[in-house]
Design a protein around this motif. Structure first.
Motif, short mmCIF file in Angstrom:
data_model
loop_
_atom_site.label_atom_id
_atom_site.label_comp_id
_atom_site.label_asym_id
_atom_site.label_seq_id
_atom_site.Cartn_x
_atom_site.Cartn_y
_atom_site.Cartn_z
N GLY A 125 32.16 20.71 -64.56
CA GLY A 125 31.00 20.40 -64.99
C GLY A 125 30.76 19.10 -65.34
O GLY A 125 29.64 18.40 -64.89
N PHE A 126 32.01 17.97 -65.27
CA PHE A 126 31.73 16.53 -65.51
C PHE A 126 32.08 15.89 -64.17
O PHE A 126 31.67 14.65 -64.24
CB PHE A 126 32.87 16.12 -66.61
N ALA A 127 32.65 16.54 -63.21
CA ALA A 127 32.99 15.75 -61.90
C ALA A 127 31.76 14.94 -61.37
O ALA A 127 31.73 14.09 -60.99
CB ALA A 127 33.74 16.57 -61.02
N PRO A 128 30.49 15.88 -61.38
CA PRO A 128 29.27 15.25 -60.84
C PRO A 128 28.62 14.02 -61.60
O PRO A 128 28.43 13.11 -61.02
CB PRO A 128 28.54 16.39 -60.83
N GLN A 129 28.88 14.11 -62.96
CA GLN A 129 28.66 12.95 -63.67
C GLN A 129 29.73 11.82 -63.56
O GLN A 129 28.94 10.62 -63.40
CB GLN A 129 28.63 13.43 -65.12
N ILE A 130 30.45 11.97 -63.34
CA ILE A 130 31.67 10.91 -63.26
C ILE A 130 31.41 10.14 -61.70
O ILE A 130 31.41 9.04 -61.75
CB ILE A 130 33.28 11.31 -63.02
N ALA A 131 31.19 11.19 -60.49
CA ALA A 131 30.77 10.57 -59.38
C ALA A 131 29.43 9.86 -59.64
O ALA A 131 29.26 8.62 -58.84
CB ALA A 131 30.51 11.67 -58.19
N ALA A 132 28.20 10.42 -60.37
CA ALA A 132 27.28 9.78 -60.16
C ALA A 132 27.34 8.43 -60.90
O ALA A 132 26.35 7.36 -60.79
CB ALA A 132 26.20 10.46 -60.99
N ASN A 133 28.32 8.23 -61.82
CA ASN A 133 28.44 6.83 -62.82
C ASN A 133 29.45 5.81 -61.86
O ASN A 133 29.95 5.07 -62.32
CB ASN A 133 28.97 7.09 -64.05
N GLY A 134 29.40 6.31 -60.40
CA GLY A 134 30.25 5.09 -59.45
C GLY A 134 31.81 5.48 -59.51
O GLY A 134 32.40 5.03 -58.92
N GLY A 135 32.12 6.87 -60.02
CA GLY A 135 33.60 7.08 -59.84
C GLY A 135 34.37 6.81 -61.10
O GLY A 135 33.90 6.30 -62.11
N GLY A 136 35.71 7.27 -61.14
CA GLY A 136 36.42 7.05 -62.18
C GLY A 136 37.91 7.78 -62.13
O GLY A 136 38.39 7.79 -61.17
N ALA A 137 38.17 8.57 -63.46
CA ALA A 137 39.42 9.41 -63.32
C ALA A 137 39.32 10.62 -64.21
O ALA A 137 38.69 10.56 -65.18
CB ALA A 137 40.60 8.43 -63.85
N ILE A 138 40.22 11.48 -63.83
CA ILE A 138 40.43 12.61 -64.47
C ILE A 138 41.89 12.79 -64.76
O ILE A 138 42.79 12.56 -63.94
CB ILE A 138 40.00 14.03 -63.73
N LEU A 139 42.34 13.03 -66.12
CA LEU A 139 43.63 13.10 -66.42
C LEU A 139 43.58 14.81 -66.96
O LEU A 139 43.30 15.04 -68.00
CB LEU A 139 44.10 12.30 -67.50
N ASN A 140 44.65 15.40 -66.30
CA ASN A 140 45.00 16.87 -66.95
C ASN A 140 46.55 16.70 -67.53
O ASN A 140 47.12 16.40 -66.86
CB ASN A 140 45.10 17.88 -65.97
N VAL A 141 46.26 17.20 -68.71
CA VAL A 141 47.70 17.16 -69.60
C VAL A 141 48.39 18.40 -69.34
O VAL A 141 47.99 19.55 -69.69
CB VAL A 141 47.18 17.15 -71.14
N LEU A 142 49.58 18.15 -68.40
CA LEU A 142 50.16 19.30 -67.91
C LEU A 142 51.61 19.44 -69.00
O LEU A 142 51.46 19.16 -70.19
CB LEU A 142 50.60 18.96 -66.55
N SER A 143 52.50 19.76 -68.27
CA SER A 143 53.91 19.96 -68.96
C SER A 143 55.20 19.92 -68.19
O SER A 143 54.96 20.04 -67.02
CB SER A 143 54.07 21.24 -69.87
N GLY A 144 56.18 19.72 -68.71
CA GLY A 144 57.60 19.86 -67.94
C GLY A 144 57.47 21.41 -67.63
O GLY A 144 58.34 21.62 -66.67
#
Length: 232
Positions: A110-129
């Protein structure tokens, strides 16, 4: 990247680690959307509450439409470990996969196209050990987090060409309501939030926030014998 110039959406931001992340980002000058299934439970001054259930496609679409300026997405929303694989309720097992894997994927789609349209940026996925080592009593959670780690790796490659850097945060127990019954050592969520945001700012791909996650990663090289020494 300069987070003071960023607009960040944090999912599951009404409590626990999500709230700590939102507070850390606000302290660095970022504009913050605090996503929560019940936005009325967001009590963080300066954050903009936004309704968001990551397992509901309509809710995700509405959040995308309600924003437009997001440049950083933090996929923090999740569910606590609650099912083992052999005898656990299948619906509970499916819920963990729907939340951590399909929910994270749906929000990114949903949000990757928005981030790309705003010039790029970052995504952080909270994972785990537990992305790297499994315990039978939390088998469904471990499987879902392992799948989310694989998802993170695939999306990192796919989105790099759009100027979106995808990172994974690996961490053990944090002192939140989700693991309130756990008696093992727990990190302060505010400390882990600072490490996570430092990692985003530095452009890190993988952020190991504590000794538990570093030990789990190191054990991978040793194979089954290192990961599960209790096996005969």
């Amino acid at each position: 990247m300069d987070l003071a110039d960023s607009t960040v959406l944090v999912t599951g931001a009404n409590r626990g680690f999500g709230r700590a992340l939102a507070a850390e980002l606000l302290g660095r000058g970022a504009t913050v959307y605090a996503g929560a299934r019940d936005p009325g439970r967001v009590d963080l001054p300066g954050a903009t509450p936004i309704p968001l259930d990551i397992t509901d496609p309509a809710s995700i679409a509405a959040a995308v439409k309600a924003t437009g300026d997001v440049t950083v997405l933090i996929n923090n929303a999740g569910s606590p470990p609650g099912a083992e694989l052999l005898t656990g309720d299948v619906d509970a097992i499916r819920h963990e996969m729907d939340t951590h894997f399909f929910g994270t994927l749906s929000v990114v789609r949903g949000f990757a196209p928005q981030i790309a349209a705003n010039g790029g940026g970052a995504i952080l996925n909270v994972l785990s050990g537990l992305s790297w080592v499994s315990f039978p009593e939390a088998g469904a959670y471990c499987a879902a987090k392992s799948a989310e780690w694989s998802l993170t790796n695939a999306l990192r490659l796919q989105l790099a060409g759009q100027g979106i850097r995808v990172a994974g945060l690996h961490v053990g127990y944090m002192d939140t309501d989700m693991v309130r019954t756990v008696t093992d050592a727990k990190s302060d969520p505010a400390d882990i939030a600072r490490i996570a945001v430092d990692g985003i700012a530095a452009g890190a791909y993988e952020i190991l926030a504590d000794n538990a996650s570093r030990q789990a990663q190191a054990a991978l090289a040793g194979g089954v014998a290192a990961l599960y020494p209790q096996l005969p």
